[in-house]
Design a protein around this motif. Structure first.
Motif, short mmCIF file in Angstrom:
data_model
loop_
_atom_site.label_atom_id
_atom_site.label_comp_id
_atom_site.label_asym_id
_atom_site.label_seq_id
_atom_site.Cartn_x
_atom_site.Cartn_y
_atom_site.Cartn_z
N LEU A 87 41.07 40.61 43.00
CA LEU A 87 39.72 40.04 42.89
C LEU A 87 39.64 38.87 43.85
CD1 LEU A 87 36.93 39.62 41.56
CD2 LEU A 87 38.11 38.29 39.78
N THR A 88 38.73 38.95 44.82
CA THR A 88 38.57 37.90 45.82
C THR A 88 37.20 37.25 45.65
OG1 THR A 88 39.92 39.15 47.39
CG2 THR A 88 38.58 37.36 48.28
N GLY A 91 32.95 31.97 49.28
CA GLY A 91 33.25 32.04 50.68
C GLY A 91 32.35 33.07 51.36
N ASP A 92 32.42 33.03 52.70
CA ASP A 92 31.64 33.99 53.46
C ASP A 92 32.38 35.32 53.59
OD1 ASP A 92 33.09 34.12 56.10
OD2 ASP A 92 32.54 32.01 56.21
N CYS A 93 31.69 36.30 54.16
CA CYS A 93 32.22 37.67 54.17
C CYS A 93 33.51 37.83 54.97
CB CYS A 93 31.16 38.63 54.71
SG CYS A 93 29.75 38.87 53.62
N THR A 94 33.80 36.88 55.84
CA THR A 94 35.02 36.99 56.64
C THR A 94 36.27 37.02 55.78
OG1 THR A 94 33.78 35.50 58.12
CG2 THR A 94 35.98 36.16 58.82
N VAL A 95 36.20 36.47 54.55
CA VAL A 95 37.38 36.45 53.68
C VAL A 95 37.94 37.84 53.45
CG1 VAL A 95 36.56 34.36 52.54
CG2 VAL A 95 36.10 36.58 51.50
N ASP A 96 37.09 38.86 53.54
CA ASP A 96 37.54 40.20 53.19
C ASP A 96 38.43 40.83 54.25
OD1 ASP A 96 37.30 41.29 50.74
OD2 ASP A 96 35.32 42.16 51.03
N ALA A 206 38.67 59.43 41.40
CA ALA A 206 39.77 58.50 41.12
C ALA A 206 40.43 57.95 42.38
CB ALA A 206 40.82 59.13 40.22
N ALA A 207 39.78 58.10 43.54
CA ALA A 207 40.31 57.52 44.76
C ALA A 207 40.30 55.99 44.67
CB ALA A 207 39.49 57.96 45.97
N ALA A 208 41.26 55.36 45.31
CA ALA A 208 41.30 53.90 45.35
C ALA A 208 40.17 53.39 46.23
CB ALA A 208 42.64 53.42 45.89
N VAL A 209 39.41 52.42 45.72
CA VAL A 209 38.28 51.88 46.47
C VAL A 209 38.23 50.37 46.33
CG1 VAL A 209 36.60 52.13 44.59
CG2 VAL A 209 35.80 52.12 46.95
N HIS A 210 37.85 49.72 47.41
CA HIS A 210 37.54 48.29 47.37
C HIS A 210 36.03 48.15 47.45
CE1 HIS A 210 38.01 43.93 48.14
NE2 HIS A 210 36.89 44.10 48.81
N VAL A 211 35.46 47.33 46.57
CA VAL A 211 34.03 47.06 46.57
C VAL A 211 33.79 45.66 47.12
CG1 VAL A 211 31.95 46.81 45.18
CG2 VAL A 211 33.62 48.59 44.61
N GLY A 248 32.67 54.69 37.58
CA GLY A 248 32.83 55.94 36.86
C GLY A 248 33.45 57.04 37.68
N HIS A 249 33.42 56.89 39.01
CA HIS A 249 33.93 57.93 39.90
C HIS A 249 35.28 57.57 40.51
CE1 HIS A 249 33.61 61.28 42.80
NE2 HIS A 249 34.13 60.43 43.67
N ALA A 250 35.48 56.29 40.80
CA ALA A 250 36.63 55.88 41.60
C ALA A 250 37.52 54.91 40.82
CB ALA A 250 36.15 55.22 42.89
N ASP A 251 38.68 54.63 41.39
CA ASP A 251 39.59 53.63 40.86
C ASP A 251 39.37 52.35 41.67
OD1 ASP A 251 41.62 52.19 39.71
OD2 ASP A 251 43.25 53.29 40.69
N VAL A 252 38.67 51.39 41.09
CA VAL A 252 38.33 50.16 41.82
C VAL A 252 39.55 49.25 41.80
CG1 VAL A 252 36.80 48.16 41.92
CG2 VAL A 252 35.89 50.39 41.25
N VAL A 253 40.27 49.22 42.91
CA VAL A 253 41.49 48.41 43.00
C VAL A 253 41.22 47.04 43.62
CG1 VAL A 253 42.97 50.45 43.14
CG2 VAL A 253 42.13 49.39 45.26
N GLY A 254 40.04 46.87 44.20
CA GLY A 254 39.70 45.60 44.80
C GLY A 254 38.22 45.31 44.68
N VAL A 255 37.90 44.05 44.47
CA VAL A 255 36.52 43.57 44.43
C VAL A 255 36.47 42.24 45.16
CG1 VAL A 255 34.80 42.48 42.91
CG2 VAL A 255 35.74 44.73 42.32
#
Length: 289
Positions: A87-88, A91-96, A206-211, A248-255
């Motif tokens: 979980l991040t 800050g501005d979007c550059t952090v990602d 269930a794919a790993a996804v970052h939001v 509901g569709h994916a495995d959210v490993v990052g936000v």
């Protein structure tokens, strides 16, 4: 599917130099105050001094030295903790750049949903503003200023844009050339079936996804407290429905949550349902000063 309280690391990165709006550094702190204690196993805050003028770069990216210093400090924490679920809070979007690059190394088939009013697909050669916060997704795809490109990059076909409604010409050309999936805020609000259809054809279950969530995806009439507001954004119920569909569709490993500018008059509790829909345990924030 990630459930509330399963984050390995909550990383707060009060980087503001990527967009030039100092208020978003306070936004990172405010977001951290909205997260319930115990939501993550480890909690860290990145803090570095502004880079000296001698490290300002070549002028093609504003405040490049400060941006790179923050990304290096964040990367050092990520290497030390080695989270698989992150979980991040910016800050501005550059952090990602740091956060997504780390997760892409941990999850080699990582998909990224970039939920943002802006595509953030400029380079130092195409950006009208020279601000790094308009470049992180392009850097994550391996293009742009060499000091912004991380060690681990992504393929464009594993990135999709949601709620995006403000693109510069070079960004539009990149999206079209690489056939990146894009659903605008109007698409999401007018066709509830558009996102589930996209998820089914674009990402395995269930794919790993970052939001990545830039709060400017919300309409400024609903949530004005952002660095770069854009009209015709999402309302909170629609955004919550989008996030529910993703989880509901994916495995959210990052936000990641970015670009909160709390000095603008607003009700901070408006965003709490959004954070909960991301799988973040929340608490009421303290009163604004």
């Amino acid at each position: 599917m990630n459930v509330t309280g399963e984050w390995d690391l909550q990383l707060t990165v009060p980087l503001w130099q990527g967009g030039g709006t100092a208020d978003v550094a306070h936004g990172a702190t405010r977001l951290a105050q909205m997260v319930q204690p115990g939501a993550a196993h480890e909690v860290r805050t990145v803090s570095v001094e502004d880079a000296p003028a001698s490290d300002a770069g070549d002028g093609s990216v504003a405040d490049l030295g400060a941006v790179v210093a923050h990304l290096a400090a964040a990367t050092a924490v990520l290497r030390q903790i080695a989270p698989r679920r992150l979980l991040t809070l910016g800050g501005d979007c550059t952090v990602d750049i740091a956060s997504i690059a780390h997760l892409a190394a941990v999850h080699p088939r990582l998909h990224v949903l970039w939920i943002d009013a802006h595509a953030d697909l400029n380079t130092h050669e195409t950006s009208p503003s020279a601000h790094a916060h308009g470049m992180p997704l392009r850097a994550l795809l391996g293009e742009g200023h060499p000091r912004l490109i991380p060690a681990t990059t992504l393929a464009p076909e594993r990135c999709a844009l949601l709620g995006t409604r403000s693109l510069d010409p070079a960004e539009s050309n990149f999206v079209q050339t690489h056939r990146m999936p894009l659903l605008s805020s109007a698409d999401l609000q007018e066709d509830p079936g558009a996102l589930p259809a996209l998820l089914r054809r674009w990402m395995p279950p269930a794919a790993a996804v970052h939001v990545h969530l830039d709060l400017d995806v919300l309409d400024p009439r609903v949530w004005p407290a952002v660095a770069v507001p854009e009209p015709d954004g999402l309302d909170v119920p629609t955004l919550v429905a989008v996030l529910d569909a993703v989880r509901g569709h994916a495995d959210v490993v990052g936000v990641s949550v970015t670009e909160y500018a709390p000095s603008t008059r607003h009700d901070p509790t408006t965003v709490l349902p959004v954070l909960r829909a991301l799988g973040v345990a929340t608490q009421d924030p303290p009163e604004l000063p």
